[in-house]
Design a protein around this motif. Structure first.
Motif, PDB file in Angstrom:
ATOM      1  N   TYR A 282       0.772  -1.467  -4.370  1.00 23.95           N
ATOM      2  CA  TYR A 282      -0.623  -1.306  -4.780  1.00 23.95           C
ATOM      3  C   TYR A 282      -0.658  -0.990  -6.270  1.00 23.95           C
ATOM      4  O   TYR A 282       0.277  -0.383  -6.804  1.00 23.95           O
ATOM      5  CB  TYR A 282      -1.294  -0.146  -4.028  1.00 23.95           C
ATOM      6  CG  TYR A 282      -1.412  -0.340  -2.535  1.00 23.95           C
ATOM      7  CD1 TYR A 282      -2.617  -0.710  -1.955  1.00 23.95           C
ATOM      8  CD2 TYR A 282      -0.310  -0.142  -1.708  1.00 23.95           C
ATOM      9  CE1 TYR A 282      -2.730  -0.876  -0.579  1.00 23.95           C
ATOM     10  CE2 TYR A 282      -0.409  -0.321  -0.340  1.00 23.95           C
ATOM     11  CZ  TYR A 282      -1.627  -0.685   0.223  1.00 23.95           C
ATOM     12  OH  TYR A 282      -1.725  -0.861   1.580  1.00 23.95           O
TER      13      TYR A 282
ATOM     14  N   THR B  70      -7.111   3.096  -1.625  1.00 24.06           N
ATOM     15  CA  THR B  70      -6.878   2.110  -0.561  1.00 24.06           C
ATOM     16  C   THR B  70      -5.502   2.308   0.050  1.00 24.06           C
ATOM     17  O   THR B  70      -5.321   2.198   1.265  1.00 24.06           O
ATOM     18  CB  THR B  70      -7.007   0.684  -1.126  1.00 24.06           C
ATOM     19  OG1 THR B  70      -8.302   0.519  -1.703  1.00 24.06           O
ATOM     20  CG2 THR B  70      -6.799  -0.358  -0.031  1.00 24.06           C
TER      21      THR B  70
ATOM     22  N   ASP C 237      -4.866   2.901   3.931  1.00 25.85           N
ATOM     23  CA  ASP C 237      -4.026   1.988   4.707  1.00 25.85           C
ATOM     24  C   ASP C 237      -2.875   2.727   5.384  1.00 25.85           C
ATOM     25  O   ASP C 237      -2.459   2.377   6.492  1.00 25.85           O
ATOM     26  CB  ASP C 237      -3.473   0.876   3.806  1.00 25.85           C
ATOM     27  CG  ASP C 237      -4.547  -0.110   3.377  1.00 25.85           C
ATOM     28  OD1 ASP C 237      -5.681  -0.032   3.908  1.00 25.85           O
ATOM     29  OD2 ASP C 237      -4.257  -0.958   2.511  1.00 25.85           O
ATOM     30  N   SER C 238      -2.364   3.759   4.717  1.00 20.07           N
ATOM     31  CA  SER C 238      -1.322   4.570   5.331  1.00 20.07           C
ATOM     32  C   SER C 238      -1.874   5.335   6.525  1.00 20.07           C
ATOM     33  O   SER C 238      -1.248   5.415   7.589  1.00 20.07           O
ATOM     34  CB  SER C 238      -0.743   5.546   4.298  1.00 20.07           C
ATOM     35  OG  SER C 238       0.222   6.385   4.879  1.00 20.07           O
TER      36      SER C 238
ATOM     37  N   ASN D 212      -4.526   4.621   8.432  1.00 27.64           N
ATOM     38  CA  ASN D 212      -4.934   3.803   9.590  1.00 27.64           C
ATOM     39  C   ASN D 212      -3.786   2.997  10.183  1.00 27.64           C
ATOM     40  O   ASN D 212      -3.963   2.307  11.196  1.00 27.64           O
ATOM     41  CB  ASN D 212      -6.114   2.896   9.233  1.00 27.64           C
ATOM     42  CG  ASN D 212      -5.779   1.826   8.201  1.00 27.64           C
ATOM     43  OD1 ASN D 212      -4.673   1.319   8.127  1.00 27.64           O
ATOM     44  ND2 ASN D 212      -6.769   1.471   7.376  1.00 27.64           N
TER      45      ASN D 212
ATOM     46  N   SER E 232      -2.077   0.466   8.855  1.00 27.40           N
ATOM     47  CA  SER E 232      -1.907  -0.937   8.470  1.00 27.40           C
ATOM     48  C   SER E 232      -0.772  -1.130   7.464  1.00 27.40           C
ATOM     49  O   SER E 232      -0.219  -2.230   7.352  1.00 27.40           O
ATOM     50  CB  SER E 232      -3.214  -1.491   7.897  1.00 27.40           C
ATOM     51  OG  SER E 232      -3.644  -0.754   6.762  1.00 27.40           O
ATOM     52  N   THR E 233      -0.428  -0.082   6.710  1.00 26.21           N
ATOM     53  CA  THR E 233       0.739  -0.125   5.829  1.00 26.21           C
ATOM     54  C   THR E 233       1.635   1.054   6.154  1.00 26.21           C
ATOM     55  O   THR E 233       1.182   2.191   6.212  1.00 26.21           O
ATOM     56  CB  THR E 233       0.307  -0.037   4.345  1.00 26.21           C
ATOM     57  OG1 THR E 233      -0.511  -1.155   4.024  1.00 26.21           O
ATOM     58  CG2 THR E 233       1.529  -0.039   3.422  1.00 26.21           C
TER      59      THR E 233
ATOM     60  N   PRO F  64       3.089   2.679   1.556  1.00 25.78           N
ATOM     61  CA  PRO F  64       2.451   2.198   0.316  1.00 25.78           C
ATOM     62  C   PRO F  64       3.228   2.688  -0.902  1.00 25.78           C
ATOM     63  O   PRO F  64       3.689   3.825  -0.943  1.00 25.78           O
ATOM     64  CB  PRO F  64       1.058   2.845   0.359  1.00 25.78           C
ATOM     65  CG  PRO F  64       0.933   3.496   1.702  1.00 25.78           C
ATOM     66  CD  PRO F  64       2.317   3.750   2.192  1.00 25.78           C
TER      67      PRO F  64
END
Length: 368
Positions: A344, A351, A355-356, A358, A360-361, A364
């Motif tokens: 990122y 973000t 993302d961490s 939820n 999804s990543t 990061p």
């Protein structure tokens, strides 16, 4: 002489970070000036932003930095200008634990890593309105430059890309170190890892390195479980849809686990981990819970198991020793943590946090 830097600032509890220009002060004798190339985003950054741990705000967080040495204080002997470095947790180096080689358990850990200032109370960062908390884990790496205490600095191979190896400083070191430095499972043993984020994924890879032959990944996200299978997990369990204790009993043929590692710090999950142990088994907690969090364990029928519960911080590692070893394992393809990383830009740091959180990543990394 001060230097203008661009940094992500945690201004108030629970609020998004703001990108600001700050002033970085002069190096002290025990500090290293590092141009930050990249910094991982870790769960510990989030819980400090949210007020669970006591670093005074406003603060510049970030404790998985990597960069290039651009200046050294008069007392520095371990690195030179131009060296490539990974940054990790600070420790005092003088207490009984540090002198015993247990730097992860430094008696002054909270002051060194969460105090937000130097020993004399000064901070290296400021804006037009006054001081900004600095020296988070000795570094405050969400900034283009940082004055870093020497104990946080680890010299690494210049061939290793800094934007890749940055997250070795905390989360990956914690997961891998919990296995390789602390639990030290014998080849042919069984382990379950509860939570397959960055810490849990590193633990799975390390369990394979150690020779565990039953490696069970437990998570709520199928995508993470699928990735776990590619990095060493022999079995996976979705804790949202399956009876975890029953499934682990089947996988181990009724013998129970030799080891269980909980990265979630969720009391109900830790209870499942303990209930799944075999005779002489060990369950270890590496997840960070809010102070005051309690867990209850069954102590009647389980008395005859002779099982162990322990907590592990920072993988029980000496970063200057352990992180270069992890770099070598990665270079040999035996610790493929790069599969976990998504990059990122600094402007997108919030973000990266989202993302961490939820899922999804997994890891990061902010690249400057």
């Amino acid at each position: 002489m001060t230097t203008t830097v661009t940094a992500a600032v945690a201004r108030s509890t629970g609020e998004p970070l703001t990108i600001e220009s700050l002033q970085l002060d002069e190096l002290r004798p025990n500090e290293v000036r590092v141009r930050i190339v990249a910094s991982g985003v870790c769960h510990t950054d989030a819980i400090v932003r949210d007020g669970i741990y006591p670093t005074p705000l406003p603060a510049v967080l970030g404790h998985e930095g990597a960069g290039v040495v651009e200046g050294i204080g008069s007392d520095i002997t371990t690195v030179e200008v131009g060296d490539h470095v990974v940054l990790s947790a600070a420790y005092c180096g003088k207490c009984v634990q540090c002198r015993s080689g247990r730097v992860a358990y430094c008696e002054n850990l909270f002051a060194e890593d969460f105090g937000g200032a130097r020993h004399d109370g000064s901070t290296s960062l400021s804006d037009g309105n006054g001081a900004i908390s600095s020296h988070f884990f000795g570094q405050s790496a969400f900034s283009t430059y940082a004055n870093v205490v020497e104990t946080s600095v680890i010299k690494v191979d210049k061939k290793a890309p800094l934007e890749t190896i940055a997250p070795l400083g905390c989360g990956l070191q914690t997961g891998a170190g919990a296995i390789l430095n602390d639990l030290r499972p014998a080849p042919g043993t069984s382990i379950a890892v509860f939570g397959t984020g960055a810490v849990g994924s590193a633990a799975i890879m390390a369990a394979q390195i150690a020779g565990c032959t039953t490696i069970v990944a437990v998570d709520l996200h199928d995508s993470r479980l699928e990735l776990a299978e590619t990095i060493g997990a022999t079995h996976t369990i979705n804790g949202r849809t399956a009876d975890v204790v029953a499934e682990l009993d089947k996988i181990t043929g009724g013998k129970g686990l030799d080891f269980a590692l909980d990265t979630t710090a969720v009391p109900a999950v830790l209870q499942q981990a303990a209930a799944s142990l075999g005779i002489g088994g060990t369950v270890a907690l590496v997840g960070a819970a809010a102070p005051g969090t309690d867990v209850t364990f069954e102590i009647g029928a389980s008395l005859v198991k002779g099982w162990t519960f322990k907590t592990i911080i920072q993988g029980s590692s000496v970063p200057q020793q352990f992180i270069p070893r992890l770099v070598l394992l990665w270079e040999q393809g035996r610790f493929p943590f790069d599969k976990l990383i998504k990059n990122y830009e600094l402007d997108d740091i919030n973000t990266a946090f989202a993302d961490s959180e939820n899922g999804s990543t997994i890891k990061p990394v902010v690249v400057f």
